[in-house]
Design an enzyme around this catalytic site. Structure first.
Site, PDB file in Angstrom:
ATOM      1  N   PHE A 127      11.305  -6.653  -1.933  1.00 44.39           N
ATOM      2  CA  PHE A 127      10.235  -5.673  -2.141  1.00 44.39           C
ATOM      3  C   PHE A 127       9.144  -5.792  -1.082  1.00 44.39           C
ATOM      4  CE2 PHE A 127      11.837  -6.909  -6.336  1.00 44.39           C
ATOM      5  CZ  PHE A 127      12.216  -5.667  -6.824  1.00 44.39           C
ATOM      6  N   TYR A 143       5.658   4.622   7.970  1.00 41.25           N
ATOM      7  CA  TYR A 143       6.104   3.922   6.759  1.00 41.25           C
ATOM      8  C   TYR A 143       7.569   4.258   6.477  1.00 41.25           C
ATOM      9  CZ  TYR A 143       6.913   3.065   1.834  1.00 41.25           C
ATOM     10  OH  TYR A 143       7.480   2.667   0.644  1.00 41.25           O
ATOM     11  N   GLY A 164       0.624  14.365   6.223  1.00 43.34           N
ATOM     12  CA  GLY A 164       1.904  13.693   5.978  1.00 43.34           C
ATOM     13  C   GLY A 164       2.435  13.853   4.568  1.00 43.34           C
TER      14      GLY A 164
HETATM   15  N1  UFG Z   1      -2.840  13.065  -4.554  1.00 43.01           N
HETATM   16  C1  UFG Z   1      -4.002  13.786  -4.790  1.00 43.01           C
HETATM   17  N2  UFG Z   1      -5.169  13.088  -4.916  1.00 43.01           N
HETATM   18  C2  UFG Z   1      -5.223  11.725  -4.831  1.00 43.01           C
HETATM   19  C3  UFG Z   1      -4.027  11.000  -4.595  1.00 43.01           C
HETATM   20  C4  UFG Z   1      -2.842  11.707  -4.455  1.00 43.01           C
HETATM   21  O1  UFG Z   1      -4.000  15.007  -4.851  1.00 43.01           O
HETATM   22  O2  UFG Z   1      -6.332  11.169  -4.948  1.00 43.01           O
HETATM   23  C5  UFG Z   1      -1.580  13.801  -4.433  1.00 43.01           C
HETATM   24  C6  UFG Z   1      -0.887  13.560  -3.123  1.00 43.01           C
HETATM   25  O3  UFG Z   1      -1.377  14.458  -2.160  1.00 43.01           O
HETATM   26  C7  UFG Z   1       0.572  13.800  -3.503  1.00 43.01           C
HETATM   27  C8  UFG Z   1       0.642  13.364  -4.973  1.00 43.01           C
HETATM   28  O4  UFG Z   1      -0.703  13.349  -5.426  1.00 43.01           O
HETATM   29  O5  UFG Z   1       0.835  15.158  -3.447  1.00 43.01           O
HETATM   30  C9  UFG Z   1       1.223  11.993  -5.151  1.00 43.01           C
HETATM   31  O6  UFG Z   1       0.534  11.123  -4.265  1.00 43.01           O
HETATM   32  P1  UFG Z   1       0.725   9.535  -4.292  1.00 43.01           P
HETATM   33  O7  UFG Z   1      -0.158   8.967  -3.225  1.00 43.01           O
HETATM   34  O8  UFG Z   1       0.578   9.047  -5.679  1.00 43.01           O
HETATM   35  O9  UFG Z   1       2.244   9.375  -3.932  1.00 43.01           O
HETATM   36  P2  UFG Z   1       3.036   9.868  -2.623  1.00 43.01           P
HETATM   37  O10 UFG Z   1       3.957  10.944  -3.088  1.00 43.01           O
HETATM   38  O11 UFG Z   1       2.172  10.141  -1.476  1.00 43.01           O
HETATM   39  O12 UFG Z   1       3.685   8.492  -2.294  1.00 43.01           O
HETATM   40  C10 UFG Z   1       4.951   8.094  -2.634  1.00 43.01           C
HETATM   41  C11 UFG Z   1       4.946   6.571  -2.697  1.00 43.01           C
HETATM   42  C12 UFG Z   1       4.518   6.001  -1.371  1.00 43.01           C
HETATM   43  C13 UFG Z   1       5.405   6.573  -0.290  1.00 43.01           C
HETATM   44  C14 UFG Z   1       5.435   8.080  -0.348  1.00 43.01           C
HETATM   45  C15 UFG Z   1       6.380   8.647   0.629  1.00 43.01           C
HETATM   46  O13 UFG Z   1       4.081   6.151  -3.714  1.00 43.01           O
HETATM   47  O14 UFG Z   1       4.591   4.600  -1.407  1.00 43.01           O
HETATM   48  O15 UFG Z   1       5.819   8.503  -1.634  1.00 43.01           O
HETATM   49  O16 UFG Z   1       6.540  10.009   0.491  1.00 43.01           O
HETATM   50  F1  UFG Z   1       4.925   6.238   0.918  1.00 43.01           F
END
Ligand code: UFG
Length: 327
Positions: free
Chosen positions: A72, A140, A282
């Site tokens: 992990f 990443y 991204g």
């Molecule tokens: N989001 C918000 N506000 C916030 C945080 C997130 O609107 O304060 C949105 C993001 O834009 C996204 C969704 O909520 O659309 C989910 O966001 P997260 O950050 O919770 O998760 P991600 O989809 O970005 O991330 C996941 C994994 C990461 C990985 C990523 C790759 O948790 O570790 O997918 O796509 F890098």
């Protein structure tokens, strides 16, 4: 099995530790504690060291007679990886090479790898299948995909066996509420929304409401951390010499950011102020997994597929541990 969990003191690692131990395996956690929490491993053996430290790693593999590694340990912030790519390629990719070489030197040939939906970048279609195009849009995702390529080469050259699990959006906490998510800084949606529900934040920002889709906010596939943990137990049994088996892990259903916030309001009964902010760089608009392969080949069945359950378990953890592990 005698299993070494690198990063086993982290959010996902600690839940997998519990699942593997529950299934009767002997587990040792190997964690630098840079991001992990010693409290999360309870009474399991814990070696505090970095994966990049080949000597410490070899000692741990030999001392605990390890036959299977679950890897992990990694940095996970896609946004940070754009600003500091070296950090990701060093810690996620180069250290994984050290791990593979050390395993080979010690005659340990089985590994389950934490991969990510980020290897797909912006997918051409959803639900995403494992054979779909691999095109990460941030370092990443690239740092993890490089490891998948290394696994293929090591399986072919040395007959080692690997399972690579591509996680979608992991959330929730153990139903006992004694282990859960505690990241510093926190960037994930569910814990941020719940922190707002607890009054620890003034509200939550919605990163973009002009995406294609029903309410304009990004769609993600949320999976309960305990269902993800179950898949690791099956994966550890499913390692085959000379092969890399790849599986998506999600629930096959997409929820928008607005739907997640609304469900958090329902679960907590609290008012959670939300404001629209610019898109986050991204962010793919929509990520939804097909996990049919994990179901067909590993026999995986999610026990907690409902978003409401995922958020309820996360809420119970945060309510009972407002400061996380406090470490
Ligand atoms: N989001 C918000 N506000 C916030 C945080 C997130 O609107 O304060 C949105 C993001 O834009 C996204 C969704 O909520 O659309 C989910 O966001 P997260 O950050 O919770 O998760 P991600 O989809 O970005 O991330 C996941 C994994 C990461 C990985 C990523 C790759 O948790 O570790 O997918 O796509 F890098």
């Amino acid at each position: 099995m005698n299993v070494l969990l690198t990063g086993g003191a982290g959010y996902i690692g600690s839940h997998v530790l519990r699942a593997l131990t529950g299934a009767g395996h002997t587990c040792t956690v190997y964690d630098s504690l840079v991001k992990g929490h010693a409290q999360a491993v309870h009474d399991a053996d814990l070696v505090v060291a970095d994966v990049a430290d080949a000597a410490a790693l070899a000692n741990a593999l030999r001392e605990y007679r390890i036959d299977t590694v679950v890897h992990f340990a990694a940095f996970i912030e896609a946004g940070e990886s754009v600003q500091q790519p070296e950090k990701y390629f060093r810690n996620n990719t180069a250290a994984a090479l050290t791990l593979l070489e050390t395993m080979r030197g010690c005659g340990v040939g089985r590994l389950v790898f934490s991969s990510t939906a980020a290897v797909y970048g912006t997918p051409d279609r959803v639900p995403i299948e494992e054979t779909d195009r691999l095109a990460p849009i941030n370092p990443y995702g690239s740092s993890k995909l490089c490891v998948e390529y290394m696994l293929r080469a090591y399986a072919e050259a040395y007959g080692m066996g690997f399972v690579s699990l591509r996680y979608f959006n992991v959330a929730g906490a153990h139903p006992n509420a004694d282990i859960g998510e505690d990241h510093h800084p926190e960037t994930h949606l569910v814990p941020l929304v719940l922190a707002a529900a607890m009054g620890k934040r003034t509200g939550v920002k919605i990163f973009g409401d002009d995406y294609d889709g029903p309410d304009g906010t990004c769609i993600r596939d949320y999976i309960h951390v305990c269902d993800l943990a179950d898949a690791h137990v099956l994966a550890a049994h499913g390692v085959r010499p000379g092969e890399v088996r790849v599986f998506n892990l999600g629930n096959g259903e997409g929820f928008s950011v607005r739907e997640v916030i609304e469900t958090c309001r329902e679960v907590t009964g609290r008012d959670i102020p939300a404001e629209i902010a610019p898109r986050r760089a991204g962010d793919p608009p929509r990520l939804v997994a097909s996990s049919r392969k994990a179901m067909d080949e590993l026999g995986w069945r999610p026990r907690f597929p409902k978003l409401r359950t995922i958020i309820t378990d996360a809420w119970n953890w945060h309510r009972e541990h407002p400061e996380g592990y406090g470490s």
